[in-house]
Structures are given as structure tokens and as C-alpha cells.
Design a protein around this motif. Sequence first.
Motif, mmCIF file in Angstrom:
data_model
loop_
_atom_site.group_PDB
_atom_site.id
_atom_site.type_symbol
_atom_site.label_atom_id
_atom_site.label_comp_id
_atom_site.label_asym_id
_atom_site.label_seq_id
_atom_site.Cartn_x
_atom_site.Cartn_y
_atom_site.Cartn_z
ATOM 1 N N ASP A 184 0.840 -1.199 0.000
ATOM 2 C CA ASP A 184 0.000 0.000 0.000
ATOM 3 C C ASP A 184 0.874 1.247 0.000
ATOM 4 O O ASP A 184 1.877 1.308 0.725
ATOM 5 C CB ASP A 184 -0.887 0.051 1.255
ATOM 6 C CG ASP A 184 -2.010 -0.973 1.214
ATOM 7 O OD1 ASP A 184 -2.338 -1.434 0.108
ATOM 8 O OD2 ASP A 184 -2.546 -1.294 2.283
ATOM 9 N N TYR A 185 0.497 2.246 -0.779
ATOM 10 C CA TYR A 185 1.295 3.471 -0.868
ATOM 11 C C TYR A 185 1.597 4.044 0.515
ATOM 12 O O TYR A 185 2.720 4.446 0.813
ATOM 13 C CB TYR A 185 0.571 4.513 -1.721
ATOM 14 C CG TYR A 185 1.295 5.844 -1.773
ATOM 15 C CD1 TYR A 185 2.421 5.993 -2.575
ATOM 16 C CD2 TYR A 185 0.859 6.931 -1.007
ATOM 17 C CE1 TYR A 185 3.097 7.202 -2.616
ATOM 18 C CE2 TYR A 185 1.529 8.132 -1.045
ATOM 19 C CZ TYR A 185 2.646 8.274 -1.853
ATOM 20 O OH TYR A 185 3.327 9.471 -1.879
ATOM 21 N N GLU A 186 0.594 4.065 1.393
ATOM 22 C CA GLU A 186 0.756 4.671 2.719
ATOM 23 C C GLU A 186 1.679 3.867 3.641
ATOM 24 O O GLU A 186 2.061 4.352 4.707
ATOM 25 C CB GLU A 186 -0.607 4.848 3.395
ATOM 26 C CG GLU A 186 -1.467 5.938 2.798
ATOM 27 C CD GLU A 186 -2.193 5.516 1.507
ATOM 28 O OE1 GLU A 186 -2.825 6.375 0.863
ATOM 29 O OE2 GLU A 186 -2.104 4.314 1.147
ATOM 30 N N LYS A 187 2.058 2.647 3.250
ATOM 31 C CA LYS A 187 2.935 1.825 4.084
ATOM 32 C C LYS A 187 4.344 1.701 3.522
ATOM 33 O O LYS A 187 5.175 0.987 4.074
ATOM 34 C CB LYS A 187 2.329 0.428 4.267
ATOM 35 C CG LYS A 187 1.056 0.421 5.103
ATOM 36 C CD LYS A 187 0.531 -0.990 5.308
ATOM 37 C CE LYS A 187 -0.715 -0.987 6.188
ATOM 38 N NZ LYS A 187 -1.262 -2.360 6.383
ATOM 39 N N LEU A 188 4.635 2.408 2.431
ATOM 40 C CA LEU A 188 5.961 2.338 1.844
ATOM 41 C C LEU A 188 7.001 2.938 2.783
ATOM 42 O O LEU A 188 6.751 3.942 3.448
ATOM 43 C CB LEU A 188 6.000 3.089 0.511
ATOM 44 C CG LEU A 188 5.215 2.480 -0.656
ATOM 45 C CD1 LEU A 188 5.221 3.422 -1.845
ATOM 46 C CD2 LEU A 188 5.794 1.122 -1.036
ATOM 47 N N SER A 189 8.178 2.309 2.825
ATOM 48 C CA SER A 189 9.300 2.784 3.630
ATOM 49 C C SER A 189 10.431 3.187 2.692
ATOM 50 O O SER A 189 11.126 2.335 2.138
ATOM 51 C CB SER A 189 9.774 1.692 4.593
ATOM 52 O OG SER A 189 8.749 1.330 5.492
ATOM 53 N N MET A 190 10.625 4.488 2.487
ATOM 54 C CA MET A 190 11.634 4.996 1.574
ATOM 55 C C MET A 190 12.925 5.266 2.342
ATOM 56 O O MET A 190 12.899 5.833 3.429
ATOM 57 C CB MET A 190 11.150 6.280 0.903
ATOM 58 C CG MET A 190 9.692 6.256 0.441
ATOM 59 S SD MET A 190 9.294 4.918 -0.716
ATOM 60 C CE MET A 190 10.260 5.392 -2.142
#
Length: 306
Positions: free
Chosen positions: A209-215
Motif C-alpha cells: 500500500d502506498y501509505e505503508k511504503l518505507s523509503m
Amino acid sequence: MSPLLTKEQLENFALQGLSYADDHVSDPFSIKDVSERLGISYSYFYHNFTECMGEPFWHYVKRHRLELAAGLLRHSGYNIGEISDHCGYATTAAFSKAFKQHFKESPKDFRRIIILPNEKRTLQITEGITAAIGSEAFRGLFNYERCEKMRMPDSILYYTLISRGQDPVAEMIARMTQHYTLFKKMQTLFDLEQSRIITGTLDAVPVTDYEKLSMFAGILIPATATAAHAQLRQNFSYLMRKRISGGNYLKLPVPMDFATAGIPMYNFISMNCKEGVFKMSGNHFFISLNGPNYSEIFIPLLKKHY
């Protein structure tokens, strides 16, 4: 455990646990293994991770492994049994059962899906953020003929998460300069000539999910540079660590910043994997930051596509 720990220290314990899970995605381990490595109790680590990260540790581990498996189904040439091994499952049957529970599709059926719901949404959000940067003008640079095949050594990545949750790509763009400056100073201070400053995501884009991405942003150093590793561990113990496998890579130089390169990079990888031009050996593709307006894309290849 002392009650005087700061919020930053508590978050660092949680992030170190997250880092351990990501670095041992194919290995069997327990929460106790992680808490003992951090020097804190099982209970303290369990509750602290849940509070800081918004989900229980083992829920994160399972989700992360299955999402990475989905990324391998999407872009690699591995069979389902090999993917099961890569993602820490003892048997293919156990992996297939867990995968179907999570994604509502069997691994075999998932591999046939042309466009994933998360894929469309993530790319739309990211394109909206980076549109003003002008990525469309550079798409012609992303072609296979411009790639160089090369060998990369086994390396260790020292990194920090520059954004996680809510609006990770926008946060990454806003914060990258300060992190790039820090890692550039480290290169100069410790004379790290063989290192690269890189950025990417710990997740399987666009399965997560976009909101759970870790950059992340970090500095990648060959595993053989023992003196450099000793210096960094002594002076920057707060940084997270991850082993990055060496082997066969495609390198694609592009005259643009990392934010502009992101969308066409993903489209380039996705198109070529779907068409069978190449297949990836893992999810650890990344962007090397070689200056304010110059980047290099690194894509790990299966040996037979080298």
C-alpha cells in the motif's frame, strides 16, 4: 528498561527491529532473537514496536515477506518453490496458503494479473507528485540499449528511513537534501571512495500500500571494505544495516534527479520484465545519487539474462 528513554530512542529500537526483519527475510528467526540482539526484553520490544509502527512485529514480518514474494512473482524468473525459499517459508504449501490468505489469489493466479490495484494507485499518486518535475521529457532515455551490464560486489547498506507512511514519496523528496548532505560528508570524512549514496524502498513496489511504503537513503559499501565498516558502526551506530547481494546488474545512467527518475524507472523495469527482456534476481533495485541532476539505476539480474 529505563522509563527515561526519549521518543527518538524508542523509535530507534523499533526501526532496528524492522531492519533486522528486512535483512533476514529468508531466514528463520523469532521475536526473542531480535529483542536479545537489541538488548531489551521480549515484552518491551513487542509493545514498543506495535506502538511505534502501528502493527505488531510478526504481522509486519509476515506482510513484508508476502509482499516481497509478490514482487518476485511480478518481476523475477524464479518458480514458486524458489520464491517460497527466498521469503522464509519452510514449504511451498505453507507459502501458497499464506499468500492466498493475504492476497486472495494463489501465487500462480497472481502471476497472471496484468495490472494490480495497488500498482495503478501508487503510480497515479507518484506521478501526481513528480509531474511538476518534468519526468515525461526524459522517458526516451529509459531503453535497454542504453544499459551497461556489470558485476557488483556483495555490499552492506547503512541507511535511514527518510519517510514512512502517510505520503512517503512527497516526504522523501522534501527530506532528501539533508540526508544526501549527511552521507556525502561521511564519504569525505572516512574516504569512502568505493561507496555509493543510494535511495529506494524496502518494499515491493507497487504491491505494498502506498501509505505503508518505507523509503530510504543510505550509503552502500562493498563488504570487503572492513575498515570502513568498523568506522561507520563505531560512529553511526544508529544507522540501520542491510546486506545487498552482489552479482549481475544492469546499470542505466540518466541525467536527472532521483525524483524524476522514479516513475520511468519503475515503468522500464515492469515493461521489460513482462516482455521477458530480462528478469530480476530480487527486489533490491535502487537509484544511485551521483549529483543534483545525475543518477544511475541499478537492477539485479538473473544470471541467465546477463
